[in-house]
Design a protein around this motif. Sequence first.
Motif, PDB file in Angstrom:
ATOM      1  N   ASP A 154       0.857  -1.189   0.000  1.00  0.00           N
ATOM      2  CA  ASP A 154       0.000   0.000   0.000  1.00  0.00           C
ATOM      3  C   ASP A 154       0.887   1.231   0.000  1.00  0.00           C
ATOM      4  O   ASP A 154       2.120   1.142   0.096  1.00  0.00           O
ATOM      5  CB  ASP A 154      -0.919   0.008   1.227  1.00  0.00           C
ATOM      6  N   TYR A 155       0.247   2.413  -0.097  1.00  0.00           N
ATOM      7  CA  TYR A 155       1.001   3.649  -0.002  1.00  0.00           C
ATOM      8  C   TYR A 155       1.767   3.676   1.321  1.00  0.00           C
ATOM      9  O   TYR A 155       1.241   3.229   2.353  1.00  0.00           O
ATOM     10  CB  TYR A 155       0.081   4.864  -0.070  1.00  0.00           C
ATOM     11  N   PRO A 156       2.994   4.181   1.346  1.00  0.00           N
ATOM     12  CA  PRO A 156       3.771   4.180   2.584  1.00  0.00           C
ATOM     13  C   PRO A 156       3.039   4.819   3.756  1.00  0.00           C
ATOM     14  O   PRO A 156       3.132   4.340   4.900  1.00  0.00           O
ATOM     15  CB  PRO A 156       5.030   4.981   2.208  1.00  0.00           C
ATOM     16  N   GLU A 157       2.280   5.897   3.492  1.00  0.00           N
ATOM     17  CA  GLU A 157       1.577   6.602   4.570  1.00  0.00           C
ATOM     18  C   GLU A 157       0.472   5.758   5.191  1.00  0.00           C
ATOM     19  O   GLU A 157       0.008   6.051   6.299  1.00  0.00           O
ATOM     20  CB  GLU A 157       0.964   7.898   4.024  1.00  0.00           C
ATOM     21  N   ALA A 158       0.037   4.717   4.486  1.00  0.00           N
ATOM     22  CA  ALA A 158      -1.101   3.920   4.951  1.00  0.00           C
ATOM     23  C   ALA A 158      -0.695   2.672   5.717  1.00  0.00           C
ATOM     24  O   ALA A 158      -1.559   1.890   6.116  1.00  0.00           O
ATOM     25  CB  ALA A 158      -1.961   3.516   3.749  1.00  0.00           C
ATOM     26  N   LEU A 159       0.610   2.460   5.953  1.00  0.00           N
ATOM     27  CA  LEU A 159       1.064   1.171   6.453  1.00  0.00           C
ATOM     28  C   LEU A 159       1.403   1.138   7.941  1.00  0.00           C
ATOM     29  O   LEU A 159       1.799   0.092   8.451  1.00  0.00           O
ATOM     30  CB  LEU A 159       2.289   0.711   5.648  1.00  0.00           C
ATOM     31  N   SER A 160       1.261   2.246   8.652  1.00  0.00           N
ATOM     32  CA  SER A 160       1.658   2.247  10.066  1.00  0.00           C
ATOM     33  C   SER A 160       0.826   1.266  10.886  1.00  0.00           C
ATOM     34  O   SER A 160       1.340   0.585  11.781  1.00  0.00           O
ATOM     35  CB  SER A 160       1.539   3.653  10.650  1.00  0.00           C
ATOM     36  N   VAL A 161      -0.467   1.179  10.589  1.00  0.00           N
ATOM     37  CA  VAL A 161      -1.324   0.253  11.337  1.00  0.00           C
ATOM     38  C   VAL A 161      -0.972  -1.186  10.999  1.00  0.00           C
ATOM     39  O   VAL A 161      -1.011  -2.063  11.864  1.00  0.00           O
ATOM     40  CB  VAL A 161      -2.810   0.556  11.053  1.00  0.00           C
ATOM     41  N   ALA A 162      -0.601  -1.459   9.751  1.00  0.00           N
ATOM     42  CA  ALA A 162      -0.184  -2.808   9.371  1.00  0.00           C
ATOM     43  C   ALA A 162       1.078  -3.213  10.139  1.00  0.00           C
ATOM     44  O   ALA A 162       1.197  -4.361  10.594  1.00  0.00           O
ATOM     45  CB  ALA A 162       0.058  -2.891   7.871  1.00  0.00           C
ATOM     46  N   ARG A 163       2.003  -2.304  10.287  1.00  0.00           N
ATOM     47  CA  ARG A 163       3.221  -2.626  11.047  1.00  0.00           C
ATOM     48  C   ARG A 163       2.874  -2.990  12.491  1.00  0.00           C
ATOM     49  O   ARG A 163       3.413  -3.947  13.051  1.00  0.00           O
ATOM     50  CB  ARG A 163       4.193  -1.447  11.006  1.00  0.00           C
ATOM     51  N   ALA A 164       1.949  -2.230  13.081  1.00  0.00           N
ATOM     52  CA  ALA A 164       1.522  -2.538  14.450  1.00  0.00           C
ATOM     53  C   ALA A 164       0.797  -3.880  14.497  1.00  0.00           C
ATOM     54  O   ALA A 164       0.985  -4.667  15.445  1.00  0.00           O
ATOM     55  CB  ALA A 164       0.618  -1.424  14.972  1.00  0.00           C
ATOM     56  N   GLU A 165      -0.032  -4.153  13.498  1.00  0.00           N
ATOM     57  CA  GLU A 165      -0.763  -5.425  13.446  1.00  0.00           C
ATOM     58  C   GLU A 165       0.204  -6.601  13.383  1.00  0.00           C
ATOM     59  O   GLU A 165       0.040  -7.607  14.083  1.00  0.00           O
ATOM     60  CB  GLU A 165      -1.680  -5.442  12.219  1.00  0.00           C
ATOM     61  N   ILE A 166       1.227  -6.473  12.559  1.00  0.00           N
ATOM     62  CA  ILE A 166       2.220  -7.539  12.421  1.00  0.00           C
ATOM     63  C   ILE A 166       2.961  -7.755  13.736  1.00  0.00           C
ATOM     64  O   ILE A 166       3.164  -8.893  14.180  1.00  0.00           O
ATOM     65  CB  ILE A 166       3.194  -7.208  11.276  1.00  0.00           C
ATOM     66  N   ALA A 167       3.362  -6.656  14.385  1.00  0.00           N
ATOM     67  CA  ALA A 167       4.086  -6.769  15.649  1.00  0.00           C
ATOM     68  C   ALA A 167       3.214  -7.407  16.726  1.00  0.00           C
ATOM     69  O   ALA A 167       3.669  -8.297  17.465  1.00  0.00           O
ATOM     70  CB  ALA A 167       4.565  -5.393  16.095  1.00  0.00           C
ATOM     71  N   GLU A 168       1.968  -6.973  16.828  1.00  0.00           N
ATOM     72  CA  GLU A 168       1.083  -7.484  17.873  1.00  0.00           C
ATOM     73  C   GLU A 168       0.678  -8.930  17.633  1.00  0.00           C
ATOM     74  O   GLU A 168       0.413  -9.674  18.578  1.00  0.00           O
ATOM     75  CB  GLU A 168      -0.163  -6.595  17.970  1.00  0.00           C
TER      76      GLU A 168
END
Length: 351
Positions: free
Chosen positions: A207-221
Amino acid sequence: MPVNPNFLERLLLFGLDRAPTPMLDLFGAAGFEAVALASKLGVFDALGERELTLQALADELDASEAGLAPFLAFLDAQRYVAEDGGRYRNTTMTRKWLVSDSETNVAPWLVFWDELVFPFWDEHLETVVREGEPPRTIYEWFDEEPSRWDLAQRGFRAAASVLVDEVSRKVDVPRGATRLLDVGGGHGLYAADLCRRRPGLEATVFDYPEALSVARAEIAESGLGDRMRVRGGDYWSDDLGDGYDIALVFNVIHANDPAENVRLFERVADALAPGGRIVVLDQLEGSASMPVSAAGLRFVGLTYRVTLDAAVHPYRSVADWLTSAGFERVGRTPIRRASPGNALVQATKSA
Protein backbone atom coordinates in the motif's frame (compact mmCIF):
# COMPACT_ATOMS: atom_id res chain seq x y z
CA MET A 1 -29.52 4.60 16.49
CA PRO A 2 -29.95 1.55 18.75
CA VAL A 3 -33.18 2.87 20.28
CA ASN A 4 -35.93 0.55 19.07
CA PRO A 5 -39.38 2.20 19.10
CA ASN A 6 -41.98 0.18 20.97
CA PHE A 7 -45.20 -1.05 19.36
CA LEU A 8 -47.16 2.13 20.06
CA GLU A 9 -44.33 4.35 18.80
CA ARG A 10 -43.95 2.27 15.62
CA LEU A 11 -47.68 2.53 15.05
CA LEU A 12 -47.69 6.31 15.49
CA LEU A 13 -44.52 6.88 13.50
CA PHE A 14 -44.70 4.35 10.68
CA GLY A 15 -48.23 3.02 10.64
CA LEU A 16 -50.44 6.04 11.20
CA ASP A 17 -47.92 8.77 10.35
CA ARG A 18 -49.15 10.73 13.34
CA ALA A 19 -45.72 11.89 14.51
CA PRO A 20 -42.78 13.42 12.59
CA THR A 21 -40.72 10.33 11.77
CA PRO A 22 -37.76 12.45 10.50
CA MET A 23 -37.14 13.37 14.14
CA LEU A 24 -35.56 9.91 14.47
CA ASP A 25 -32.83 11.10 12.11
CA LEU A 26 -32.19 14.05 14.42
CA PHE A 27 -31.93 11.75 17.44
CA GLY A 28 -29.70 9.42 15.43
CA ALA A 29 -27.37 12.24 14.39
CA ALA A 30 -27.07 13.39 17.99
CA GLY A 31 -26.55 9.80 19.10
CA PHE A 32 -23.69 9.34 16.66
CA GLU A 33 -21.96 12.50 17.88
CA ALA A 34 -22.43 11.43 21.50
CA VAL A 35 -21.03 7.94 20.93
CA ALA A 36 -18.05 9.26 18.96
CA LEU A 37 -17.26 11.74 21.73
CA ALA A 38 -17.72 9.10 24.43
CA SER A 39 -15.23 6.90 22.58
CA LYS A 40 -12.70 9.71 22.27
CA LEU A 41 -13.10 10.70 25.93
CA GLY A 42 -12.71 7.08 27.05
CA VAL A 43 -16.14 6.76 28.71
CA PHE A 44 -16.75 3.19 27.60
CA ASP A 45 -13.20 2.03 28.35
CA ALA A 46 -13.34 3.65 31.79
CA LEU A 47 -16.51 1.73 32.63
CA GLY A 48 -15.28 -1.51 31.09
CA GLU A 49 -16.88 -4.39 33.02
CA ARG A 50 -17.52 -2.35 36.19
CA GLU A 51 -19.99 0.15 37.58
CA LEU A 52 -18.98 3.68 38.57
CA THR A 53 -20.73 6.59 40.22
CA LEU A 54 -21.01 9.88 38.38
CA GLN A 55 -18.33 11.40 40.60
CA ALA A 56 -15.94 8.47 40.16
CA LEU A 57 -16.35 8.49 36.39
CA ALA A 58 -15.98 12.27 36.20
CA ASP A 59 -12.77 12.07 38.26
CA GLU A 60 -11.37 9.31 36.04
CA LEU A 61 -12.15 11.23 32.85
CA ASP A 62 -11.19 14.65 34.28
CA ALA A 63 -14.69 15.81 33.30
CA SER A 64 -17.36 18.01 34.83
CA GLU A 65 -20.12 16.24 36.72
CA ALA A 66 -22.56 18.94 35.60
CA GLY A 67 -21.78 18.23 31.94
CA LEU A 68 -21.27 14.49 32.25
CA ALA A 69 -24.65 13.84 33.91
CA PRO A 70 -26.90 14.82 30.95
CA PHE A 71 -24.40 13.28 28.56
CA LEU A 72 -24.70 9.92 30.33
CA ALA A 73 -28.47 10.31 30.56
CA PHE A 74 -28.62 10.63 26.77
CA LEU A 75 -26.31 7.62 26.32
CA ASP A 76 -28.62 5.74 28.70
CA ALA A 77 -31.66 6.62 26.57
CA GLN A 78 -29.71 5.42 23.53
CA ARG A 79 -28.89 2.15 25.35
CA TYR A 80 -25.14 2.57 25.33
CA VAL A 81 -24.89 2.82 29.13
CA ALA A 82 -27.31 1.91 31.88
CA GLU A 83 -27.85 3.78 35.16
CA ASP A 84 -29.02 2.00 38.30
CA GLY A 85 -29.09 3.68 41.69
CA GLY A 86 -26.69 6.41 40.67
CA ARG A 87 -24.14 3.99 39.23
CA TYR A 88 -23.35 3.62 35.53
CA ARG A 89 -22.28 0.59 33.52
CA ASN A 90 -21.81 -0.33 29.89
CA THR A 91 -24.60 -2.27 28.23
CA THR A 92 -23.85 -5.66 26.68
CA MET A 93 -23.98 -4.04 23.24
CA THR A 94 -21.37 -1.45 24.23
CA ARG A 95 -19.03 -4.04 25.77
CA LYS A 96 -19.11 -6.02 22.51
CA TRP A 97 -18.79 -3.20 20.00
CA LEU A 98 -17.24 -0.13 21.67
CA VAL A 99 -14.66 -1.18 24.27
CA SER A 100 -11.00 -1.28 23.27
CA ASP A 101 -10.28 -4.79 24.54
CA SER A 102 -13.12 -6.27 22.48
CA GLU A 103 -12.07 -8.07 19.30
CA THR A 104 -15.03 -6.42 17.56
CA ASN A 105 -14.43 -2.86 18.75
CA VAL A 106 -15.82 -0.52 16.07
CA ALA A 107 -15.23 2.71 18.00
CA PRO A 108 -12.27 3.72 15.78
CA TRP A 109 -14.58 3.32 12.77
CA LEU A 110 -17.06 5.79 14.28
CA VAL A 111 -14.26 8.21 15.19
CA PHE A 112 -12.98 7.96 11.60
CA TRP A 113 -16.39 9.08 10.32
CA ASP A 114 -16.70 11.80 12.94
CA GLU A 115 -13.25 13.33 12.42
CA LEU A 116 -12.63 12.69 8.72
CA VAL A 117 -15.52 11.56 6.53
CA PHE A 118 -18.33 13.76 7.78
CA PRO A 119 -16.20 16.93 7.82
CA PHE A 120 -15.35 16.11 4.18
CA TRP A 121 -19.07 15.59 3.51
CA ASP A 122 -19.94 18.94 5.06
CA GLU A 123 -17.52 20.67 2.73
CA HIS A 124 -18.31 18.84 -0.50
CA LEU A 125 -21.75 17.15 -0.46
CA GLU A 126 -23.63 20.10 -1.96
CA THR A 127 -20.94 20.57 -4.59
CA VAL A 128 -21.24 16.93 -5.61
CA VAL A 129 -25.03 17.10 -5.81
CA ARG A 130 -24.90 20.25 -7.94
CA GLU A 131 -21.83 19.53 -10.08
CA GLY A 132 -21.48 15.74 -10.02
CA GLU A 133 -18.01 15.43 -8.49
CA PRO A 134 -15.90 16.70 -5.58
CA PRO A 135 -13.02 19.11 -6.26
CA ARG A 136 -10.61 16.53 -4.80
CA THR A 137 -10.75 13.06 -3.29
CA ILE A 138 -10.61 12.33 0.39
CA TYR A 139 -7.33 10.46 -0.20
CA GLU A 140 -5.79 13.61 -1.64
CA TRP A 141 -7.04 15.41 1.47
CA PHE A 142 -5.39 12.74 3.66
CA ASP A 143 -2.09 13.38 1.88
CA GLU A 144 -2.13 16.98 3.09
CA GLU A 145 -1.83 15.73 6.68
CA PRO A 146 -0.36 12.20 6.90
CA SER A 147 -1.78 11.63 10.40
CA ARG A 148 -5.17 11.36 8.71
CA TRP A 149 -4.00 8.16 7.04
CA ASP A 150 -3.25 6.58 10.40
CA LEU A 151 -6.67 7.54 11.76
CA ALA A 152 -8.32 6.22 8.60
CA GLN A 153 -6.51 2.88 8.72
CA ARG A 154 -7.46 2.43 12.37
CA GLY A 155 -11.04 2.99 11.31
CA PHE A 156 -10.75 0.57 8.39
CA ARG A 157 -9.23 -2.04 10.68
CA ALA A 158 -12.10 -1.63 13.15
CA ALA A 159 -14.64 -2.16 10.36
CA ALA A 160 -12.71 -5.21 9.15
CA SER A 161 -12.70 -6.75 12.64
CA VAL A 162 -16.43 -7.42 12.28
CA LEU A 163 -15.95 -9.30 9.00
CA VAL A 164 -12.53 -10.92 9.24
CA ASP A 165 -13.63 -14.28 10.63
CA GLU A 166 -16.29 -14.87 7.97
CA VAL A 167 -14.13 -13.49 5.17
CA SER A 168 -11.14 -15.65 6.10
CA ARG A 169 -13.30 -18.77 6.26
CA LYS A 170 -14.68 -18.09 2.78
CA VAL A 171 -11.42 -17.17 1.03
CA ASP A 172 -10.41 -20.07 -1.23
CA VAL A 173 -6.69 -20.37 -0.55
CA PRO A 174 -5.08 -22.75 -3.09
CA ARG A 175 -3.80 -26.04 -1.69
CA GLY A 176 -0.14 -25.72 -0.76
CA ALA A 177 -0.11 -21.92 -1.08
CA THR A 178 2.89 -20.26 0.57
CA ARG A 179 2.84 -16.64 -0.68
CA LEU A 180 0.06 -14.06 -0.36
CA LEU A 181 -0.07 -10.51 -1.72
CA ASP A 182 -2.47 -8.04 -0.09
CA VAL A 183 -2.91 -5.20 -2.62
CA GLY A 184 -3.97 -1.96 -0.97
CA GLY A 185 -3.99 -3.95 2.26
CA GLY A 186 -3.55 -0.97 4.58
CA HIS A 187 -4.12 -2.27 8.11
CA GLY A 188 -3.12 -5.85 7.23
CA LEU A 189 -5.76 -7.54 9.40
CA TYR A 190 -7.06 -9.86 6.69
CA ALA A 191 -3.58 -11.02 5.67
CA ALA A 192 -2.61 -11.56 9.30
CA ASP A 193 -5.69 -13.64 10.00
CA LEU A 194 -5.12 -15.83 6.95
CA CYS A 195 -1.50 -16.37 8.03
CA ARG A 196 -2.65 -17.38 11.54
CA ARG A 197 -5.02 -19.93 10.03
CA ARG A 198 -2.40 -21.35 7.63
CA PRO A 199 1.04 -21.82 9.23
CA GLY A 200 2.77 -22.28 5.86
CA LEU A 201 1.56 -18.98 4.43
CA GLU A 202 3.64 -15.79 4.21
CA ALA A 203 2.19 -12.40 3.26
CA THR A 204 3.23 -9.06 1.77
CA VAL A 205 0.97 -6.08 2.48
CA PHE A 206 1.35 -3.54 -0.34
CA ASP A 207 0.00 0.00 0.00
CA TYR A 208 1.00 3.65 0.00
CA PRO A 209 3.77 4.18 2.58
CA GLU A 210 1.58 6.60 4.57
CA ALA A 211 -1.10 3.92 4.95
CA LEU A 212 1.06 1.17 6.45
CA SER A 213 1.66 2.25 10.07
CA VAL A 214 -1.32 0.25 11.34
CA ALA A 215 -0.18 -2.81 9.37
CA ARG A 216 3.22 -2.63 11.05
CA ALA A 217 1.52 -2.54 14.45
CA GLU A 218 -0.76 -5.42 13.45
CA ILE A 219 2.22 -7.54 12.42
CA ALA A 220 4.09 -6.77 15.65
CA GLU A 221 1.08 -7.48 17.87
CA SER A 222 0.21 -10.71 16.06
CA GLY A 223 3.71 -12.14 16.42
CA LEU A 224 3.91 -12.73 12.66
CA GLY A 225 7.00 -10.65 12.00
CA ASP A 226 8.81 -13.65 10.50
CA ARG A 227 6.00 -14.35 8.01
CA MET A 228 4.63 -10.91 7.12
CA ARG A 229 6.14 -7.77 5.71
CA VAL A 230 4.95 -4.46 4.32
CA ARG A 231 5.95 -2.87 1.05
CA GLY A 232 5.24 0.78 0.36
CA GLY A 233 4.46 1.89 -3.16
CA ASP A 234 1.90 2.77 -5.80
CA TYR A 235 0.14 -0.30 -7.19
CA TRP A 236 -0.42 1.53 -10.49
CA SER A 237 3.29 1.92 -11.22
CA ASP A 238 5.53 0.11 -8.73
CA ASP A 239 6.57 -3.52 -8.88
CA LEU A 240 4.19 -5.85 -7.02
CA GLY A 241 6.56 -8.80 -7.19
CA ASP A 242 5.76 -12.15 -8.78
CA GLY A 243 5.14 -15.81 -8.05
CA TYR A 244 2.35 -15.26 -5.52
CA ASP A 245 -0.19 -18.04 -4.97
CA ILE A 246 -3.04 -15.76 -3.91
CA ALA A 247 -3.74 -12.02 -4.03
CA LEU A 248 -6.27 -10.05 -2.00
CA VAL A 249 -7.82 -6.92 -3.50
CA PHE A 250 -10.04 -5.80 -0.63
CA ASN A 251 -12.05 -2.57 -0.65
CA VAL A 252 -10.07 -1.16 -3.56
CA ILE A 253 -12.10 -1.45 -6.77
CA HIS A 254 -14.86 0.95 -5.72
CA ALA A 255 -12.35 3.79 -6.03
CA ASN A 256 -11.60 2.99 -9.69
CA ASP A 257 -13.44 3.23 -12.98
CA PRO A 258 -13.88 0.15 -15.24
CA ALA A 259 -10.73 0.69 -17.30
CA GLU A 260 -8.66 1.21 -14.16
CA ASN A 261 -9.98 -1.99 -12.60
CA VAL A 262 -9.12 -4.04 -15.69
CA ARG A 263 -5.63 -2.56 -15.55
CA LEU A 264 -5.33 -3.33 -11.83
CA PHE A 265 -6.47 -6.92 -12.33
CA GLU A 266 -3.93 -7.31 -15.15
CA ARG A 267 -1.15 -6.11 -12.84
CA VAL A 268 -2.30 -8.55 -10.15
CA ALA A 269 -2.40 -11.37 -12.72
CA ASP A 270 1.21 -10.59 -13.63
CA ALA A 271 2.15 -10.93 -9.96
CA LEU A 272 0.47 -14.34 -9.58
CA ALA A 273 1.91 -17.74 -10.43
CA PRO A 274 0.00 -19.81 -13.01
CA GLY A 275 -3.16 -21.09 -11.36
CA GLY A 276 -2.94 -18.43 -8.66
CA ARG A 277 -6.10 -17.02 -7.11
CA ILE A 278 -7.40 -13.48 -6.89
CA VAL A 279 -9.94 -12.59 -4.20
CA VAL A 280 -11.84 -9.30 -4.43
CA LEU A 281 -13.86 -7.96 -1.49
CA ASP A 282 -16.12 -4.96 -1.98
CA GLN A 283 -19.67 -3.70 -1.84
CA LEU A 284 -21.52 -4.82 -4.96
CA GLU A 285 -24.59 -3.23 -6.49
CA GLY A 286 -27.64 -5.47 -6.14
CA SER A 287 -26.23 -7.44 -3.20
CA ALA A 288 -28.48 -5.96 -0.50
CA SER A 289 -32.14 -6.88 -0.19
CA MET A 290 -33.37 -6.09 3.33
CA PRO A 291 -34.21 -2.49 4.32
CA VAL A 292 -31.23 -1.81 6.60
CA SER A 293 -28.71 -3.41 4.26
CA ALA A 294 -30.23 -1.65 1.24
CA ALA A 295 -30.05 1.71 3.03
CA GLY A 296 -26.48 0.93 4.04
CA LEU A 297 -25.49 0.16 0.46
CA ARG A 298 -27.08 3.38 -0.82
CA PHE A 299 -25.28 5.28 1.96
CA VAL A 300 -21.98 3.73 0.87
CA GLY A 301 -22.70 4.64 -2.75
CA LEU A 302 -23.31 8.26 -1.88
CA THR A 303 -20.20 8.32 0.29
CA TYR A 304 -18.04 7.00 -2.54
CA ARG A 305 -19.37 9.68 -4.89
CA VAL A 306 -18.73 12.47 -2.37
CA THR A 307 -15.32 11.29 -1.16
CA LEU A 308 -13.81 9.57 -4.19
CA ASP A 309 -15.92 10.54 -7.21
CA ALA A 310 -16.56 6.80 -7.43
CA ALA A 311 -19.38 4.28 -7.29
CA VAL A 312 -20.50 0.82 -6.15
CA HIS A 313 -19.97 -1.62 -9.03
CA PRO A 314 -22.24 -4.55 -9.98
CA TYR A 315 -20.95 -8.13 -9.78
CA ARG A 316 -21.39 -8.71 -13.51
CA SER A 317 -18.99 -5.85 -14.29
CA VAL A 318 -16.38 -7.15 -11.83
CA ALA A 319 -16.63 -10.62 -13.37
CA ASP A 320 -16.18 -9.17 -16.87
CA TRP A 321 -13.13 -7.17 -15.80
CA LEU A 322 -11.53 -10.26 -14.28
CA THR A 323 -12.16 -12.26 -17.45
CA SER A 324 -10.67 -9.47 -19.55
CA ALA A 325 -7.58 -9.52 -17.33
CA GLY A 326 -6.98 -13.24 -17.90
CA PHE A 327 -8.86 -14.87 -15.04
CA GLU A 328 -11.31 -17.75 -15.26
CA ARG A 329 -13.75 -19.67 -13.04
CA VAL A 330 -15.09 -16.42 -11.58
CA GLY A 331 -17.55 -16.82 -8.72
CA ARG A 332 -19.25 -14.76 -6.04
CA THR A 333 -19.54 -15.54 -2.33
CA PRO A 334 -21.84 -13.32 -0.20
CA ILE A 335 -20.64 -11.90 3.11
CA ARG A 336 -23.69 -11.76 5.33
CA ARG A 337 -22.56 -10.63 8.78
CA ALA A 338 -23.05 -6.92 9.53
CA SER A 339 -21.94 -6.06 6.03
CA PRO A 340 -24.50 -4.44 3.72
CA GLY A 341 -23.91 -5.50 0.13
CA ASN A 342 -20.43 -6.97 0.61
CA ALA A 343 -19.31 -10.01 -1.34
CA LEU A 344 -16.17 -11.90 -2.27
CA VAL A 345 -15.43 -12.39 -5.95
CA GLN A 346 -12.87 -15.13 -6.52
CA ALA A 347 -11.18 -16.25 -9.72
CA THR A 348 -8.20 -18.25 -10.98
CA LYS A 349 -5.41 -17.03 -13.23
CA SER A 350 -5.50 -18.81 -16.57
CA ALA A 351 -2.66 -21.26 -17.05
